[in-house]
Design a protein around this motif. Structure first.
Motif, mmCIF file in Angstrom:
data_model
loop_
_atom_site.group_PDB
_atom_site.id
_atom_site.type_symbol
_atom_site.label_atom_id
_atom_site.label_comp_id
_atom_site.label_asym_id
_atom_site.label_seq_id
_atom_site.Cartn_x
_atom_site.Cartn_y
_atom_site.Cartn_z
ATOM 1 N N THR A 132 -36.741 -2.373 -31.715
ATOM 2 C CA THR A 132 -37.257 -3.689 -31.332
ATOM 3 C C THR A 132 -37.453 -3.755 -29.821
ATOM 4 N N VAL A 133 -36.472 -3.288 -29.069
ATOM 5 C CA VAL A 133 -36.578 -3.295 -27.605
ATOM 6 C C VAL A 133 -37.764 -2.441 -27.171
ATOM 7 N N GLN A 134 -37.947 -1.288 -27.782
ATOM 8 C CA GLN A 134 -39.073 -0.416 -27.438
ATOM 9 C C GLN A 134 -40.409 -1.090 -27.767
ATOM 10 N N ALA A 135 -40.477 -1.780 -28.890
ATOM 11 C CA ALA A 135 -41.709 -2.483 -29.274
ATOM 12 C C ALA A 135 -42.010 -3.599 -28.271
ATOM 13 N N TYR A 136 -40.991 -4.369 -27.891
ATOM 14 C CA TYR A 136 -41.174 -5.431 -26.900
ATOM 15 C C TYR A 136 -41.629 -4.834 -25.571
#
Length: 154
Positions: free
Chosen positions: A57-61
């Motif tokens: 999720t952090v990487q996608a954001y």
């Protein structure tokens, strides 16, 4: 030159926030745009680590927000960003609702992706909008940006 996201330690940023608070200053008064982005992505929101955002999720954001920033800068004329002045050397502090509306229109109708591959799916536009809205809301609530910027799906 600005540091990259990977070079900024969340612990260093936390120490700076603690010092700023101790000295009675506004929490993010000495943060740069890059540091605000890093804080948004890496800050702890829950006491239990299992409730934090996943690495994916952090990487996608991070991917979506970096693309958003790069597109604002690279295609500012096409987007009609019309920033009369940059507030305190900050792109984030200079944005308003009209800029985000124009960006969304450009993204969905005139961006290089749309011109070469066709329209984004509704799910993709929704994801991009949700991530940008979440980030802009964070900037406002943190006191980094003085105006609330509404992002809406069209």
């Amino acid at each position: 030159m600005e540091k990259s996201l990977s070079e900024i330690s969340i612990h260093t940023l936390q120490e700076r926030l603690d010092t700023t608070e101790k000295n009675g200053h506004d929490p993010f008064s000495d943060f740069s745009d890059v540091e605000m982005l890093q804080w948004f992505l890496q800050r702890r929101e829950h006491l239990k680590r299992q409730h934090e955002k996943s690495t994916r999720t952090v990487q996608a954001y991070e991917r979506e927000l970096i693309q958003f920033i790069e597109q604002l800068v690279t295609y500012s004329v096409e987007i009609n960003l019309d920033l009369e002045k940059v507030v305190a050397g900050s792109l984030f502090k200079s944005l308003s609702t009209r800029h985000i509306r124009r960006y969304q229109e450009w993204l969905s109708e005139k961006s290089p992706y749309v011109l070469t591959k066709g329209a984004y799916s509704v799910a993709t536009l929704s994801r991009k909008t949700t991530i940008i809205q979440s980030f802009l809301k964070f900037l406002f609530e943190a006191g980094y940006n003085n105006q609330f910027i509404k992002v809406s799906l069209r």
